[in-house]
Motif scaffolding. Structure first.
Motif, mmCIF file in Angstrom:
data_model
loop_
_atom_site.group_PDB
_atom_site.id
_atom_site.type_symbol
_atom_site.label_atom_id
_atom_site.label_comp_id
_atom_site.label_asym_id
_atom_site.label_seq_id
_atom_site.Cartn_x
_atom_site.Cartn_y
_atom_site.Cartn_z
ATOM 1 N N VAL A 29 30.794 86.855 11.166
ATOM 2 C CA VAL A 29 31.713 87.652 10.548
ATOM 3 C C VAL A 29 32.104 88.890 10.934
ATOM 4 C CG1 VAL A 29 32.263 88.706 8.154
ATOM 5 C CG2 VAL A 29 30.866 86.357 8.367
ATOM 6 N N ALA A 30 33.174 89.134 11.343
ATOM 7 C CA ALA A 30 33.805 90.506 12.061
ATOM 8 C C ALA A 30 33.357 91.630 11.089
ATOM 9 C CB ALA A 30 35.037 90.361 12.148
ATOM 10 N N ILE A 31 32.811 92.711 11.644
ATOM 11 C CA ILE A 31 32.503 93.768 10.878
ATOM 12 C C ILE A 31 33.440 95.053 11.015
ATOM 13 C CG2 ILE A 31 30.637 95.588 10.399
ATOM 14 C CD1 ILE A 31 28.644 93.497 11.257
ATOM 15 N N SER A 32 34.108 95.134 9.852
ATOM 16 C CA SER A 32 35.197 96.207 10.186
ATOM 17 C C SER A 32 34.519 97.735 10.293
ATOM 18 C CB SER A 32 36.082 96.374 8.826
ATOM 19 O OG SER A 32 36.988 97.307 8.807
ATOM 20 N N SER A 33 35.223 98.256 11.433
ATOM 21 C CA SER A 33 34.978 99.748 11.682
ATOM 22 C C SER A 33 35.723 100.821 10.674
ATOM 23 C CB SER A 33 35.397 99.840 13.109
ATOM 24 O OG SER A 33 37.002 99.926 13.232
#
Length: 426
Positions: free
Chosen positions: A416-420
């Motif tokens: 799952v992509a982790i938002s910056s």
């Protein structure tokens, strides 16, 4: 026969008939001028080309090969109009663009941009046409700020980039290239070949002079071999390049034999005959001779060599080629440090070369060489093209493209992509 059943051959964009070029020496310039109006016997004459005949069809690519002095560049200069033929004629249909001697027509004191304007103007394009193409020419050449610097500070590769870019800025009906691409870097060569192939798809005919075997075989539909100013052979690129290599070997007083094969290909053999291939075969691991090989299968290339004279050393090499003659792999016993020395007349040697056939599906041939030192160009005892032909099939491996089987082990991780971005309160 109805019109839709008729096969119409592509029309010839270039016709060369009974073409010849001679350089003549007269007693004085007055006699030379007089020869323009009536026959005058020269003191002597040297024929560079004689009795040249061929056509180039629309979209066809033809390579011109031959040893130095065979007349290749003279032929191209006559086709482009920079030299007049002494006999015969040339007929072209459509615009001809040429890249001949590197830098021809360029002024070293002018910038790349100014030379483009000058060269394109000589090619017959208007100022409006040149202006509309200038951005594309500059972008294709990729020489940065040098485009607006004097060409005298350019490297040979940079000159070639500009020359090719302006010559191909507008698609010609006939494109002529004389060795110029050989001075470019690998990146620009690939870029240039891509543009040439795209032009071919659009109907441009290509005439190219090159000593680069790979370029001739990858770009050309056929090749013409010139020897001492005459057409020696006209045929498939791989056959012509094999013949050409045999002619080079002939300089060492080797014998050259040309044999038509049942497949329609030509087998070229050359060499002094001091050693020869007595037998060659391909075998599976169980020892059975085979001519159909599964992708990745372990095989053994078995070569029996007969010695016909006392030799100080013997090197045996083989080369695998695909169906269009492109070299896939090659090595010899010089590079593997297995040179046999002090051989006597009457001896026989059997070589067993084992490898995994990690090749793509298709037809392949084996060329063999017997020589001394690291190359067959010196002390060539025997060179045989198409000594063996075999077929590769894929019976068990996953589908793949290309001439080599180098199947990777592929891994993939999902996460799952982790938002910056910082969280915002609602």
């Amino acid at each position: 026969m109805s019109l839709d059943q008729t096969t119409v051959a592509p029309r010839a964009l270039l016709e060369v008939r009974e073409l010849g070029k001679a350089y003549r020496r007269y007693r004085n310039e007055l006699m030379r001028v007089a020869s323009w109006f009536s026959p005058v016997q020269p003191l002597d004459e040297t024929w560079i080309l004689r009795d040249i005949n061929f056509d180039v069809a629309q979209g066809e690519a033809v390579g011109i090969v031959g040893q130095n002095g065979a007349g290749k560049s003279t032929l191209l200069k006559m086709i482009t109009g920079t030299l007049r033929p002494s006999e015969g004629y040339i007929r072209t249909h459509g615009r001809v663009a040429a890249i001949l001697e590197l830098g021809m027509g360029f002024n070293g004191e002018l910038t790349g941009r100014q030379n483009v304007i000058h060269s394109a103007g000589l090619m017959g394009f208007t100022h409006a046409q040149i202006d509309s193409a200038m951005a594309d020419i500059e972008a294709f050449a990729e020489i940065g700020s040098y485009f607006d610097k004097p060409m005298r500070v350019y490297s040979s590769g940079m000159q070639m980039r500009v020359a090719f870019s302006v010559a191909t800025a507008f698609r010609p009906e006939i494109l002529i290239v004389d060795e110029a691409l050989s001075v470019g870097d690998a990146y620009f060569q690939h870029k240039s070949f891509d543009r040439i192939r795209e032009f071919q798809r659009q109907g441009t005919s290509l005439l190219i002079v090159s000593h680069d075997k790979a370029a001739i075989q990858s770009l050309c539909d056929r090749a013409i071999l010139l020897e001492q100013g005459r057409v020696l052979e006209d045929g498939l690129p791989q056959d012509i390049m094999d013949y050409y290599n045999a002619l080079i070997a002939k300089k060492e007083n080797d014998r050259v034999e040309i044999t038509p094969l049942a497949s329609g290909q030509i087998q070229t053999q050359s060499g002094s005959g001091e050693a020869s291939v007595k037998q060659v075969s391909l075998h599976a691991e169980n020892g059975n001779a085979i001519d159909v090989v599964d992708v990745g299968q372990a095989v053994e290339l078995r070569i029996t060599v007969a010695i016909h004279a006392n030799l100080p050393e013997l090197v045996v090499g083989y080369k695998l080629k695909d169906r269009v003659g492109q070299e896939v792999f090659g090595t010899n016993t010089w590079h593997t440090d297995q040179v046999e020395r002090e051989l006597s007349e009457g001896e026989e040697l059997t070589y067993r070369m084992r490898f995994d056939a990690n090749l793509g599906p298709g037809s392949y041939s084996v060329s063999l060489s017997l020589h001394s030192s690291d190359t067959h160009l010196l002390n060539n005892y025997q060179w045989v093209d198409h000594a063996l032909v075999f077929q590769m099939v894929n019976m068990e491996k996953d589908f793949f493209l290309g001439s080599s089987w180098v199947m990777p082990a592929i891994e993939c991780e999902r996460h799952v992509a982790i938002s910056s971005e910082p969280n915002e309160s609602v």
